[in-house]
Structure formats: C-alpha cells, structure tokens
Scaffold this motif. Structure first.
Motif, short mmCIF file in Angstrom:
data_model
loop_
_atom_site.label_atom_id
_atom_site.label_comp_id
_atom_site.label_asym_id
_atom_site.label_seq_id
_atom_site.Cartn_x
_atom_site.Cartn_y
_atom_site.Cartn_z
N ASP A 47 -11.15 16.20 0.74
CA ASP A 47 -10.92 14.70 0.09
C ASP A 47 -10.40 13.41 0.75
OD1 ASP A 47 -8.44 15.92 0.58
OD2 ASP A 47 -8.19 16.28 -1.06
N THR A 48 -9.84 13.46 1.91
CA THR A 48 -9.60 12.20 1.88
C THR A 48 -9.96 11.16 2.03
OG1 THR A 48 -8.54 11.54 4.58
CG2 THR A 48 -10.91 12.40 4.63
N VAL A 49 -9.19 9.77 1.62
CA VAL A 49 -9.06 8.59 1.74
C VAL A 49 -8.67 7.82 2.72
CG1 VAL A 49 -8.88 6.36 0.23
CG2 VAL A 49 -9.64 8.79 -0.97
N SER A 50 -9.34 6.97 3.07
CA SER A 50 -8.49 5.88 4.11
C SER A 50 -9.27 4.82 4.03
CB SER A 50 -8.89 6.06 5.72
OG SER A 50 -10.51 6.48 6.44
N SER A 91 5.85 -5.00 6.94
CA SER A 91 5.90 -3.28 7.24
C SER A 91 6.12 -2.08 6.18
CB SER A 91 6.45 -2.80 8.56
OG SER A 91 7.60 -2.44 8.73
N ASN A 92 7.18 -3.09 5.73
CA ASN A 92 7.98 -2.56 4.85
C ASN A 92 7.18 -2.21 2.69
OD1 ASN A 92 10.38 -1.36 5.17
ND2 ASN A 92 11.25 -2.26 4.33
N GLN A 93 6.49 -3.49 2.95
CA GLN A 93 5.68 -3.87 1.64
C GLN A 93 4.47 -3.50 2.25
OE1 GLN A 93 5.45 -8.32 1.85
NE2 GLN A 93 2.84 -8.10 0.29
N THR A 94 3.72 -3.43 3.32
CA THR A 94 2.73 -3.33 3.22
C THR A 94 2.19 -1.26 3.37
OG1 THR A 94 2.37 -5.03 5.04
CG2 THR A 94 0.87 -3.41 4.91
N TYR A 95 3.56 -0.36 3.88
CA TYR A 95 3.57 0.45 3.85
C TYR A 95 3.28 1.00 2.24
CZ TYR A 95 4.94 5.29 3.63
OH TYR A 95 5.48 6.56 3.79
N ILE A 96 3.58 0.73 1.22
CA ILE A 96 4.47 1.07 -0.01
C ILE A 96 2.73 0.35 -1.02
CG2 ILE A 96 5.08 -0.63 -2.15
CD1 ILE A 96 7.25 -0.29 -0.53
N GLU A 97 2.12 -0.47 -0.44
CA GLU A 97 0.78 -0.94 -0.98
C GLU A 97 -0.15 -0.30 -0.59
OE1 GLU A 97 1.83 -6.32 -1.37
OE2 GLU A 97 0.89 -5.41 -0.48
N SER A 98 0.39 0.11 0.66
CA SER A 98 -1.29 1.11 1.11
C SER A 98 -1.20 2.07 0.10
CB SER A 98 -0.80 1.05 2.66
OG SER A 98 -1.49 -0.40 3.09
N PHE A 99 -0.33 2.52 -0.05
CA PHE A 99 0.12 3.94 -0.33
C PHE A 99 -0.38 3.64 -2.15
CE2 PHE A 99 1.96 6.45 -4.20
CZ PHE A 99 1.41 7.83 -3.32
N GLY A 100 -0.48 1.95 -2.59
CA GLY A 100 -0.73 1.99 -4.16
C GLY A 100 -2.48 2.60 -4.27
N LYS A 101 -2.73 1.55 -2.99
CA LYS A 101 -4.44 1.44 -2.89
C LYS A 101 -5.09 2.52 -2.45
CE LYS A 101 -3.62 -3.14 -1.03
NZ LYS A 101 -3.93 -4.40 -0.08
N VAL A 102 -4.51 3.56 -1.71
CA VAL A 102 -5.20 5.24 -1.45
C VAL A 102 -5.07 5.94 -2.41
CG1 VAL A 102 -5.71 4.67 1.10
CG2 VAL A 102 -3.97 5.56 -0.03
N TRP A 103 -4.01 5.73 -3.37
CA TRP A 103 -3.67 7.08 -4.17
C TRP A 103 -4.07 6.63 -5.42
CZ3 TRP A 103 -2.57 11.74 -6.13
CH2 TRP A 103 -1.96 11.86 -6.59
N THR A 104 -4.29 5.47 -5.74
CA THR A 104 -5.57 5.07 -7.36
C THR A 104 -7.23 5.23 -6.34
OG1 THR A 104 -3.58 2.93 -7.17
CG2 THR A 104 -6.11 2.47 -8.33
N GLU A 105 -7.35 4.84 -5.12
CA GLU A 105 -8.46 5.54 -4.95
C GLU A 105 -8.76 7.14 -5.14
OE1 GLU A 105 -10.57 3.41 -4.79
OE2 GLU A 105 -12.69 4.36 -3.91
N TYR A 106 -8.13 7.89 -4.49
CA TYR A 106 -7.92 9.27 -4.36
C TYR A 106 -7.87 9.42 -5.90
CZ TYR A 106 -6.52 14.04 -3.36
OH TYR A 106 -6.18 15.21 -3.23
N GLN A 107 -7.34 8.57 -6.68
CA GLN A 107 -7.52 9.44 -8.07
C GLN A 107 -8.85 9.24 -8.98
OE1 GLN A 107 -3.30 8.92 -10.32
NE2 GLN A 107 -3.91 7.08 -9.23
N THR A 108 -9.45 8.10 -8.03
CA THR A 108 -10.49 7.96 -9.44
C THR A 108 -11.54 8.62 -8.58
OG1 THR A 108 -9.68 4.94 -8.98
CG2 THR A 108 -12.32 5.46 -9.33
#
Ligand code: COA
Length: 384
Positions: free
Chosen positions: A174-177, A201-218
């Motif tokens: 179920d991986t989303v990269s 790096s902090n900001q990109t980490y947080i935003e990256s989680f938001g993007k993959v998590w949103t896509e994963y849910q979809t």
C-alpha cells in the motif's frame, strides 16, 4: 503469500554523550535538548567502529545457518559510506558467512535508503518465495562539534531479515512514495559533515508527511482510526510527533491520545540513541513493539520514512500472531543501560581523532567488531 519482517535487531556503540552535559558545555538551556528536541542521550562511536562493525553487530546475532543459506540479497542503506565505489554490503556478506550466490550492494538516499531496500526486498521475495533478503540500515550521524545539528547526532545499525511468512510484521503493498528536489540536507563529495538547512528540513519533513498521508488515505480509504500505531523516521524524537500532529490534530481527542501514547512507546530507544539516519524509522518500530503492552496480532502499524533531498514514503504492516517471541527487549535494554558515559573532553576527542585511511596503522579496540588495522587503505576487522 505474506512477505515482511521476519527478524529485526539493532546495535549501537557502547559510548554515549549525556545531553544535559552537552547543553551545559554549549551554554544552552538543557530543556532545549531534553524537551524542545526530545533527546536525553546520544550514541557516539570511536574511530575504530564504522558502518560495517555496526552492521555486523546488528545482523550476526539474529541469523541462523539456515538464514545464511537462504539469503541471496544483502542490501545496506547508508549515507555514511566508507568507499565511493565498493559496497559495504560485500564486506558484510563475507564477514557474515552468507552463501556466495547473492547480490550485495548499497543504497543511498539520505535517511530513506533502507526503506528503498525493504521495498526492493519485498518484490524480490514475491518473485522468489524461498529466498530471504538481509536489509541493514547502518550510519554514523555526525554534524560536527558546535554545529546546529550537534544535538541530533547518533550512531548504529538496524538489521532486518525480509522473508515470506514472516514472524513479526507482514508488509502491505500500500506504499505511497514522494520525490521532491529540495536542498534541505546534503553532503557534497569530500565534505566530512553534511550541509543542513535545519528549519527547511523540519518543514519539508512535516509537509512530506502531509502529502503522502493525504494520498495514502485517498488511495486506500484508510484513516488514522484504522491504525494501532504510527512509527516515524526520528532524527530527534520531537520531529515525528510534530509531523503526526500536523494531521492528527484534526481527529478526535480519544484518537489523538491513543496514537500519541503509541508514539511515546516508539521513541523510548531513540531518545537514548539519537539519530541513526537510515535506521531511525526501524529503531522506532523495534521500540514500539518492545515497549508497548497493548499491541496485538493483526494490528496495523504505519511507517513513515523520510530522506532529505528528498524522498518520503508511507506504508503499513500487520503484526503477526506471536511476534513478541521474536523480539529481544531485555537484551536491547541491557545494551542501552550498559554503555559508557563520555565526558565532554572524551566526546570531543572522539570527534577530532578521525580515521586516516591513507596511513597504515594498527589499533587496539577489543569490541567485537572493530577495525584492527589499516593496510594499503583497506580496513581490517576482527572476525570470529
Ligand atoms: N525549553 C524547552 N524547549 C526549548 C527551549 C527550552 N529552553 N529552547 C528551545 N526550545 C525548543 C524550541 O521552541 C523548538 O521547539 P519547536 O520546534 O517545537 O518550536 C526546539 O526546542 C528546537 O529549537 P530551535 O531553536 O528550532 O533549534 P535549532 O535552531 O537549534 O535547530 C534542528 C534544531 C533540529 C533544526 C537542528 O538541530 C538541526 O539542524 N538538526 C539536523 C537536521 C534535522 O535533524 N532535521 C530534521 C528533519 S530530517
């Protein structure tokens, strides 16, 4: 067929720096390190220990003769390579005594490399169900004395055996990269330490989680409520929590409380070790499985991997009945409890006394495994 993590183990060097002592030495309020960053100790390696010795110590105790006969792929994820060309996995393959007809190579993408190895291993086992793959995440996370990243250093390795019918965690497909070309952390060739844009790096980490998590849910239709726990790449223990909360704060207080409790269990070891780079996500997984009293078979665990530069990935696994019997909680707690606390002078000495590989030298380090000599630029290790 189920494929996933059959065995998992970690190793950290037997020296650490206390973060309160480091804070005093750097004229920083200790609470910045203890609470703001969330680290109480930091693993430090002497120059005679490197990614191969960490990897040996993590992998050797968990491999049976049957495993060594079945492994046909050895992957090391690292951003602390000791050679620009030859893969550390080849040395590891020989020292571990793995059967010769195997592929051995290294993967680099900052802290993400081992996750690429795990995903590659999954596809390989699906095509070759009888084979096993050894994936090792091994790194020496160093930012340099008095640097901004100094309190987020660490060292060590996590070894994982990926196989069919795994005993610990069945990994889902179920991986989303996500790939984004961003310079938040990088280490040009020839640089001993990375160049870091800490806030980016902090900001990109947080935003990256938001993007993959949103896509994963979809893609999957799953939500936080479907997860027993979420584990994160942990460069420092506050990082994963910040990313998780950026999405979890929209959920009910009960759900937040449950997943935050699991998060705290997942950072027990990282808090005492620091950043393992490629191994940090998998150290969080070990910590969660060994420290949580409430997880049970069939629970779904989320894994968020992040490598600066950047690649991020979210995937999940399901706990296997009886997984507890395949962990080593007491051994791991003993490793952390029985380390030597370095004084500031000793810690700084470890940093300034670097390994010069272009000079033939002999060393005295009784740790199994450690570098015993350098001859003609080649590292020679003590072996069984
Ligand atoms: N008591 C409690 N908390 C304190 C404090 C104190 N006395 N002083 C500071 N803090 C908190 C800050 O409020 C901040 O928390 P917040 O982020 O929740 O707001 C935290 O401690 C860190 O402070 P900050 O000023 O941001 O630290 P810094 O400028 O030294 O940078 C890193 C911290 C992590 C960015 C830096 O160590 C770094 O670059 N590390 C390497 C890169 C890295 O790990 N990136 C992570 C993604 S891979």
């Amino acid at each position: 067929m189920h494929v996933g993590i059959d065995k998992i183990n970690f190793f950290v060097p037997s020296y650490f720096m206390d973060m309160t002592d480091l804070a005093h030495a750097r004229n920083v309020d200790p609470n910045k390190f203890l609470i703001g960053i969330g680290q109480s100790q930091m693993a430090v390696a002497p120059k005679t220990q490197d990614i191969i010795t960490f990897a040996m110590n993590a992998a050797l105790p968990m491999l049976s003769p049957e495993d060594k006969a079945a492994i046909d792929m050895v992957i090391v994820g690292t951003e602390s390579s000791i050679d620009e060309s030859k893969a550390s996995a080849i040395v590891l393959h020989r020292m571990l005594g793995i059967q010769p007809f195997a592929r051995s190579f290294e993967i680099k993408e900052a802290c993400y490399g081992a996750t690429a190895g795990v995903q590659l291993a999954l596809g390989h086992i699906q095509r070759n169900p009888k084979s096993k793959v050894l994936v090792v995440a091994s790194d020496n996370a160093r930012y340099g004395l008095n640097s901004g990243g100094e309190p987020t250093q660490g060292a060590g390795a996590v070894a994982m055996l990926i196989s069919a019918d795994p005993h610990i965690l069945r990994l889902h497909q179920d991986t989303v990269s996500l790939t984004q070309d961003i310079y938040d952390f990088w280490r040009p060739i020839g640089h001993e330490y990375p160049l870091v844009e800490g806030a980016l790096s902090n900001q990109t980490y947080i935003e990256s989680f938001g993007k993959v998590w949103t896509e994963y849910q979809t893609r999957t239709g799953l939500t936080f409520a479907d997860f027993a726990a979420m584990t994160f790449h942990v460069p420092y223990t506050k990082m994963g929590k910040k990313a998780m909360m950026s999405e979890l704060e929209k959920e009910t207080p009960e759900l937040q409380e449950r997943l935050l409790a699991r998060y705290e269990e997942s950072i027990v070891y990282s808090r005492r070790v620091g950043n393992l780079y490629t191994g940090s996500l998998y150290l969080s997984l070990i910590s969660l499985l060994e420290q949580s009293q409430v997880l049970k078979a069939a629970d779904r665990i989320g894994l968020f991997s992040y490598g600066s530069g950047t690649v991020a990935e979210f995937f999940s696994g399901e706990l296997v009945e009886g997984y507890e019997a395949h962990l080593a909680k007491e051994l791991h707690e003993d490793i952390l409890d029985n380390r030597y606390a370095l004084s500031l002078e000793e810690y700084e000495q470890f940093f300034t006394d670097t390994l010069l590989t272009d000079q033939d030298q002999v060393f005295e380090d009784s740790q199994l495994f450690s570098i015993q000599s350098i001859q003609n630029t080649i590292r020679h290790y003590n072996e069984l």
